[in-house]
Enzyme design. Structure first.
Site, short mmCIF file in Angstrom:
data_model
loop_
_atom_site.label_atom_id
_atom_site.label_comp_id
_atom_site.label_asym_id
_atom_site.label_seq_id
_atom_site.Cartn_x
_atom_site.Cartn_y
_atom_site.Cartn_z
N LYS A 114 61.86 20.02 82.15
CA LYS A 114 62.78 20.95 81.47
C LYS A 114 63.26 20.39 80.15
CE LYS A 114 63.42 24.28 84.66
NZ LYS A 114 64.07 25.41 85.25
N LYS A 196 51.97 25.46 88.02
CA LYS A 196 52.76 26.26 88.96
C LYS A 196 53.10 27.63 88.34
CE LYS A 196 57.46 25.67 89.14
NZ LYS A 196 58.58 26.39 89.72
N LYS A 199 58.67 31.75 86.52
CA LYS A 199 59.21 32.97 85.92
C LYS A 199 59.58 32.78 84.46
CE LYS A 199 63.36 32.73 88.76
NZ LYS A 199 63.98 31.42 88.54
P1 ATP Z 1 62.04 28.66 86.20
O1 ATP Z 1 60.70 29.10 85.70
O2 ATP Z 1 63.21 29.43 85.65
O3 ATP Z 1 62.21 27.17 86.18
P2 ATP Z 1 61.05 28.95 88.83
O4 ATP Z 1 60.16 30.15 88.84
O5 ATP Z 1 60.38 27.63 88.79
O6 ATP Z 1 62.10 29.07 87.71
P3 ATP Z 1 63.36 28.58 90.60
O7 ATP Z 1 64.40 29.60 90.38
O8 ATP Z 1 63.58 27.23 90.04
O9 ATP Z 1 61.93 29.09 90.13
O10 ATP Z 1 63.08 28.46 92.15
C1 ATP Z 1 63.51 29.29 93.19
C2 ATP Z 1 62.77 28.91 94.46
O11 ATP Z 1 61.40 29.27 94.34
C3 ATP Z 1 62.77 27.40 94.73
O12 ATP Z 1 62.90 27.19 96.11
C4 ATP Z 1 61.43 26.95 94.25
O13 ATP Z 1 60.98 25.79 94.92
C5 ATP Z 1 60.57 28.15 94.60
N1 ATP Z 1 59.41 28.24 93.72
C6 ATP Z 1 59.42 28.30 92.38
N2 ATP Z 1 58.18 28.42 91.88
C7 ATP Z 1 57.34 28.41 92.94
C8 ATP Z 1 55.92 28.50 93.07
N3 ATP Z 1 55.14 28.63 92.03
N4 ATP Z 1 55.41 28.46 94.33
C9 ATP Z 1 56.21 28.33 95.40
N5 ATP Z 1 57.55 28.26 95.35
C10 ATP Z 1 58.13 28.29 94.13
#
Ligand code: ATP
Ligand code: LTN
Length: 330
Positions: A114, A196, A199
């Site tokens: 980040k 990964k 969003k």
């Molecule tokens: P950002 O892109 O804003 O960092 P993010 O999409 O990585 O967000 P978070 O809001 O940080 O998602 O995560 C919410 C939940 O979803 C957490 O439990 C995280 O581990 C899970 N998660 C996020 N991305 C994935 C993924 N690609 N596959 C499986 N689980 C995920």
């Protein structure tokens, strides 16, 4: 019988993706059962680590609460609340920060990722964010924390902080464990399947948003990066195809073996992509319809998160009272 305590949170930083749904939110729903008690929170304080528009943050937090209900969280059974509405999260944060080492926080890979992404705003909150998350978990004496694979390191930090605190002050905190799905704990990007699905990715074709139109979902899967082998099989190194098959298994509940066998010999990626897209649409279309219905009654939604915060506060206050007495603040 003592119920197992579940806690998890999600930042209101955008519309959840299929990765968030499969990795975390689906399990939030599935864990709600008679032998468990679940707390779910919208982690709006965590979201402040990147700049936010004030009005938008509150409205996105409420939108996220509505989405969680649409995903199957029953707020009558599981308290659903907005993190900042329960002041004890901020209270525990400081005590835990004073029991966490810089070296531990320095090892957190999300901080490295980040800070590279937000090089113009590497604030102290971004660095200490896992301490706030540890507090979320330890306040409720959680046994299990359903998260995707990327959050495993943070839950392990919460465990280490709990163990250290208990060694110093006596048995105060339950030592939590991460709960990560075997298939779907790390859903990959559709355009770069070695990354990964996220969003906050700049390319919307890389992710499926759970509010995407069915036609858009079909189109995004159609464009998903695969390989030139042309065979449907789960094999080492075939990230694109493996990702599509894992998504398929996660949403249908099939084993990998059955999923692969369900495609007639000689089928191409066209069929694979269409089949996965249809399965995903069948899973999330009801979520989309529910979401619209819930958002329409803003008053009811406000009442739900208010009640959730009251229930959560009651439990959180017990932990704070114990902790503050132990460390000499009360
Ligand atoms: P950002 O892109 O804003 O960092 P993010 O999409 O990585 O967000 P978070 O809001 O940080 O998602 O995560 C919410 C939940 O979803 C957490 O439990 C995280 O581990 C899970 N998660 C996020 N991305 C994935 C993924 N690609 N596959 C499986 N689980 C995920
Ligand atoms: N840090 C998590 C969201 C989060 C969380 C939590 C997850 C905040 N508090 C407590 C589990 C338990 C994230 O960014 N995905």
């Amino acid at each position: 019988m003592e119920k197992k305590i579940i806690l998890s949170g999600i930042q209101p930083s955008g519309v959840p993706t299929l990765g968030n749904y499969i990795g975390a939110l689906r399990n939030w729903k599935l864990l709600q059962s008679d032998d468990k008690f679940c707390y779910y929170c919208v982690a709006n304080m965590h979201a402040l680590t990147v700049r936010q528009d004030a009005q938008e943050l509150r409205s996105r937090s409420m939108g996220m609460a509505a989405l969680l209900i649409a995903c199957g969280i029953d707020p009558k059974v599981s308290p659903l609340f907005i993190q900042s509405d329960v002041v004890q999260h901020a209270q525990l944060n400081w005590v835990l920060a004073c029991n966490t080492y810089m070296g531990e926080l320095n090892r957190m890979t999300q901080f490295k990722d980040k800070s590279a992404k937000h090089a113009d705003n590497i604030n102290a909150g971004l660095f200490t964010y896992p301490v706030l998350m540890a507090g979320d978990i330890l306040l409720y004496q959680a046994d299990l924390v359903p998260v995707g694979h990327d959050q495993k390191q943070h839950v392990e930090l919460a465990r280490n902080i709990a163990i250290r605190f208990n060694n110093a002050y006596g048995e105060i905190f339950k030592v939590p464990e991460p709960y990560i799905p075997k298939l779907g704990g790390r859903v990959m990007s559709l355009t770069d399947p070695e990354k990964k699905m996220s969003k906050s990715d700049a390319n919307p074709n890389s992710y499926i948003s759970i509010l995407d139109d069915p036609a858009v979902i079909t189109k995004k899967f159609k464009r998903a990066v695969t390989d030139s082998e042309g065979r449907i099989a789960y094999e080492e190194g075939r990230h694109g195809v493996n990702n599509l098959l894992s998504i398929y298994c996660a949403v249908t509940g099939m084993t990998m073996e059955d999923a692969v066998a369900s495609f007639p010999e000689g089928s191409g990626y066209g069929l694979l992509k269409k089949t996965v897209a249809d399965a995903v649409i069948a899973e999330i279309e009801p979520v989309q319809n529910e979401y619209k219905r819930i958002l329409a009654d803003r008053g009811e939604l406000e009442a739900i998160v208010k009640r959730g915060a009251e229930q959560a506060s009651e439990v959180a206050e017990k932990t704070i009272d114990l902790v503050y007495k132990k460390v000499g603040l009360r």
